[in-house]
Scaffold this motif. Structure first.
Motif, PDB file in Angstrom:
ATOM      1  N   MET A   1      -1.433 -12.987   3.715  1.00  0.00           N
ATOM      2  CA  MET A   1      -1.637 -11.877   2.763  1.00  0.00           C
ATOM      3  C   MET A   1      -0.603 -11.940   1.632  1.00  0.00           C
ATOM      4  O   MET A   1      -0.940 -11.790   0.449  1.00  0.00           O
ATOM      5  CB  MET A   1      -1.518 -10.527   3.488  1.00  0.00           C
TER       6      MET A   1
ATOM      7  N   LEU B   1       0.808  -1.219   0.000  1.00  0.00           N
ATOM      8  CA  LEU B   1       0.000   0.000   0.000  1.00  0.00           C
ATOM      9  C   LEU B   1       0.840   1.267   0.000  1.00  0.00           C
ATOM     10  O   LEU B   1       0.314   2.366  -0.135  1.00  0.00           O
ATOM     11  CB  LEU B   1      -0.999  -0.025   1.158  1.00  0.00           C
TER      12      LEU B   1
ATOM     13  N   ARG C   1      -8.421   3.455   7.190  1.00  0.00           N
ATOM     14  CA  ARG C   1      -7.476   4.198   6.349  1.00  0.00           C
ATOM     15  C   ARG C   1      -7.396   5.645   6.797  1.00  0.00           C
ATOM     16  O   ARG C   1      -8.430   6.250   7.152  1.00  0.00           O
ATOM     17  CB  ARG C   1      -7.934   4.216   4.883  1.00  0.00           C
TER      18      ARG C   1
ATOM     19  N   VAL D   1      -5.843  -5.548   1.590  1.00  0.00           N
ATOM     20  CA  VAL D   1      -7.224  -5.582   1.108  1.00  0.00           C
ATOM     21  C   VAL D   1      -7.603  -4.219   0.541  1.00  0.00           C
ATOM     22  O   VAL D   1      -8.264  -4.119  -0.480  1.00  0.00           O
ATOM     23  CB  VAL D   1      -8.208  -6.074   2.204  1.00  0.00           C
ATOM     24  N   GLY D   2      -7.124  -3.144   1.198  1.00  0.00           N
ATOM     25  CA  GLY D   2      -7.383  -1.800   0.690  1.00  0.00           C
ATOM     26  C   GLY D   2      -6.528  -1.571  -0.544  1.00  0.00           C
ATOM     27  O   GLY D   2      -5.393  -2.036  -0.610  1.00  0.00           O
TER      28      GLY D   2
ATOM     29  N   SER E   1      -3.369  -5.572  10.490  1.00  0.00           N
ATOM     30  CA  SER E   1      -3.298  -6.960  10.021  1.00  0.00           C
ATOM     31  C   SER E   1      -1.992  -7.632  10.433  1.00  0.00           C
ATOM     32  O   SER E   1      -1.691  -8.729   9.972  1.00  0.00           O
ATOM     33  CB  SER E   1      -3.419  -6.989   8.498  1.00  0.00           C
TER      34      SER E   1
ATOM     35  N   HIS F   1      -0.245   1.547  11.939  1.00  0.00           N
ATOM     36  CA  HIS F   1      -0.861   0.751  10.861  1.00  0.00           C
ATOM     37  C   HIS F   1      -0.506  -0.737  10.979  1.00  0.00           C
ATOM     38  O   HIS F   1       0.079  -1.324  10.055  1.00  0.00           O
ATOM     39  CB  HIS F   1      -0.454   1.293   9.488  1.00  0.00           C
TER      40      HIS F   1
ATOM     41  N   LEU G   1      -7.381 -11.310   6.281  1.00  0.00           N
ATOM     42  CA  LEU G   1      -7.001 -10.425   7.392  1.00  0.00           C
ATOM     43  C   LEU G   1      -8.188  -9.944   8.222  1.00  0.00           C
ATOM     44  O   LEU G   1      -8.029  -9.143   9.136  1.00  0.00           O
ATOM     45  CB  LEU G   1      -6.197  -9.221   6.857  1.00  0.00           C
TER      46      LEU G   1
ATOM     47  N   ARG H   1       0.006 -11.840   8.042  1.00  0.00           N
ATOM     48  CA  ARG H   1       0.870 -11.218   7.025  1.00  0.00           C
ATOM     49  C   ARG H   1       1.419 -12.285   6.062  1.00  0.00           C
ATOM     50  O   ARG H   1       1.577 -12.035   4.877  1.00  0.00           O
ATOM     51  CB  ARG H   1       1.992 -10.424   7.687  1.00  0.00           C
TER      52      ARG H   1
HETATM   53  C1  DGY Z   1      -5.023  -3.592   4.282  1.00  0.00           C
HETATM   54  O1  DGY Z   1      -4.920  -4.768   3.952  1.00  0.00           O
HETATM   55  O2  DGY Z   1      -5.620  -2.764   3.615  1.00  0.00           O
HETATM   56  C2  DGY Z   1      -4.368  -3.206   5.565  1.00  0.00           C
HETATM   57  O3  DGY Z   1      -4.516  -1.879   5.860  1.00  0.00           O
HETATM   58  C3  DGY Z   1      -2.891  -3.589   5.495  1.00  0.00           C
HETATM   59  O4  DGY Z   1      -2.458  -3.774   6.777  1.00  0.00           O
END
Ligand code: DGY
Length: 326
Positions: A297, A53, A238, A76-77, A288, A285, A100, A294
Motif C-alpha cells: 500500500m 486515512l 468504515r 483504498v478508502g 489490511s 482497524h 489489499l 501495508r
Molecule cells: C483502506 O485502505 O481503506 C483500509 O481501511 C486501510 O486499512
C-alpha cells in the motif's frame, strides 16, 4: 529542482527511498499525528502529500497549500479526502486499490469465524483461569460452514470474500448498487437480492461498501430489526456505515446474535458501550494490516505521488479532471 513531498505518518524505508529518487522528502517518521494546523504548516511549500486515512484533505487545507499538486492516500478508502475540492483546485487525488483485497477479505473472514465461535470470549475465559474441563455445552457457537452469507457491497473486496465463502460451502447472497455480470455471479455462486431480502435471510451480514453520505448509517436500528435474531454483523469497511449506538442496543437486547467490528464511528474514540458486551469481537482497524500488504500500500501510494509530480498520470488517479488543471 525536485518537487517537495510530505509523508504525514511513518512509512517503510523502501517507500522513502523510492520517493527520494524523484522528490525532496520530509517524513513524519516519529509518527506523531499532525493536527490540521500542523499539516497545513508543513504542506505550505510542498507539491505532494503522501497521507493516511487519519489526515483530512479538505478545502481549508487546500486553501492554505496552494502549491499542492497531489494527495496520495495510503488506503483504498478515501473518505478523508474532499475529492470535489481537490478537483476544483487541480489537486490529483489517488488511493491504493487492489493490493489489499486479499488481506482485507481474510480479516472479514477472521471476524466471522471469531464471532461465530466466540473466540475472544473463550480466550478470556481460559486466561482468567475459569476452565475446569471439557463439557458438552461449553461456549456453544454457530457454524460458518453451510451458513448463508450476505455481502452488502460487492466490489473487489466483496468478491474476494465471496470466493473465500466457496471453501466453506456457504450460500452467498449479495446486494450492490449494480448487479454483477452473470459470469461473475456464476463463478462466485452468488445470488443478487434486495437489501431487505439479504437482511432477512443472511446468517452473516458483511458490509463492504465505502463510506459516503449515501452510506451513512446504512445499517441502523430499522435494518438491525430486519435481521434474524441468530444473525451476525461484520463491519470491516468504515465506521459510520453502521449506527454504532443502535448496534449496541441490538446486541444488548438480542435483536441480533453478535457482531465483529474492525471499524468504528469516531475511531479511535469508539462507543464505550461495546466494551460491556461479550457478543462483540473488536479489533482496531487492522483489515489490511499484514506486513506485505501495508508495504504494498505504501509503495503504491509513493508510485502514485511520483507519477503525478513528474508529469505522468498516477495509476490510481481518482479525479482525472484535476490533471488537466494541474
Ligand atoms: C483502506 O485502505 O481503506 C483500509 O481501511 C486501510 O486499512
Amino acid at each position: 529542482m525536485k518537487p517537495k513531498v510530505l509523508v504525514t505518518r511513518e512509512v517503510f524505508d523502501e517507500t522513502l527511498e523510492f520517493l527520494a529518487r524523484a522528490c525532496e522528502v520530509e517524513s513524519n517518521q516519529r509518527d506523531i499525528p499532525l493536527s490540521p494546523g500542523q499539516l497545513a504548516q508543513r504542506l505550505a511549500d510542498k507539491q505532494g502529500v503522501v497521507c493516511s486515512l487519519t489526515d483530512r484533505i479538505d478545502e481549508n487545507l487546500l486553501h492554505d497549500c496552494p502549491q499542492l499538486k497531489v494527495a496520495s492516500n495510503i488506503a483504498v478508502g478515501y473518505n478523508n479526502i474532499d475529492l470535489a475540492a481537490c478537483t476544483a483546485r487541480g489537486v490529483m487525488a489517488t488511493n491504493t486499490p487492489g493490493v489489499l483485497d486479499d488481506s482485507t477479505a481474510d480479516l472479514a473472514f477472521t471476524l466471522m469465524l471469531a464471532t461465530a465461535r466466540r473466540l475472544t470470549e473463550a480466550e478470556a475465559y481460559i486466561r482468567a483461569g475459569q476452565w475446569q474441563g471439557w463439557h458438552l455445552k461449553q461456549l456453544l457457537g454457530v457454524d460458518v460452514h453451510h451458513a448463508t452469507l450476505g455481502i452488502i457491497g460487492m466490489g473487489r473486496i466483496g468478491q474476494v470474500i465471496a470466493k473465500r465463502a466457496l471453501g466453506f460451502e456457504m450460500r452467498v447472497i449479495y446486494h450492490n448498487r449494480a448487479r454483477l455480470a452473470s459470469d461473475i455471479e456464476r463463478r462466485l455462486k452468488a445470488t443478487y437480492v434486495s437489501k431487505d431480502e439479504l437482511l432477512a435471510q443472511a446468517d452473516f451480514v458483511v458490509l463492504q461498501v465505502p463510506y459516503a453520505p449515501q452510506t451513512h448509517h446504512l445499517i441502523g436500528g430499522a435494518e438491525l430489526k430486519k435481521m434474524k435474531p441468530s444473525a451476525i454483523l461484520i463491519n470491516s469497511t468504515r465506521g459510520g456505515v453502521v449506527d454504532d449506538a443502535a448496534l449496541i442496543r441490538a446486541l444488548k437486547n438480542g435483536t441480533i446474535r453478535a457482531a465483529g467490528l474492525d471499524v468504528f464511528e469516531d475511531e479511535p474514540k469508539f462507543n464505550p458501550g461495546f466494551l460491556e458486551l461479550k457478543n462483540v469481537v473488536l479489533v482496531p482497524h487492522i483489515g489490511s494490516s499484514t506486513e506485505a500488504t501495508r508495504r504494498a500500500m505504501a509503495m503504491t501510494a509513493a508510485k502514485n505521488a511520483v507519477a503525478a509530480l513528474t508529469g505522468g498520470t498516477p495509476p490510481n488517479l481518482l479525479n482525472p479532471e484535476a490533471k488537466s488543471k494541474a
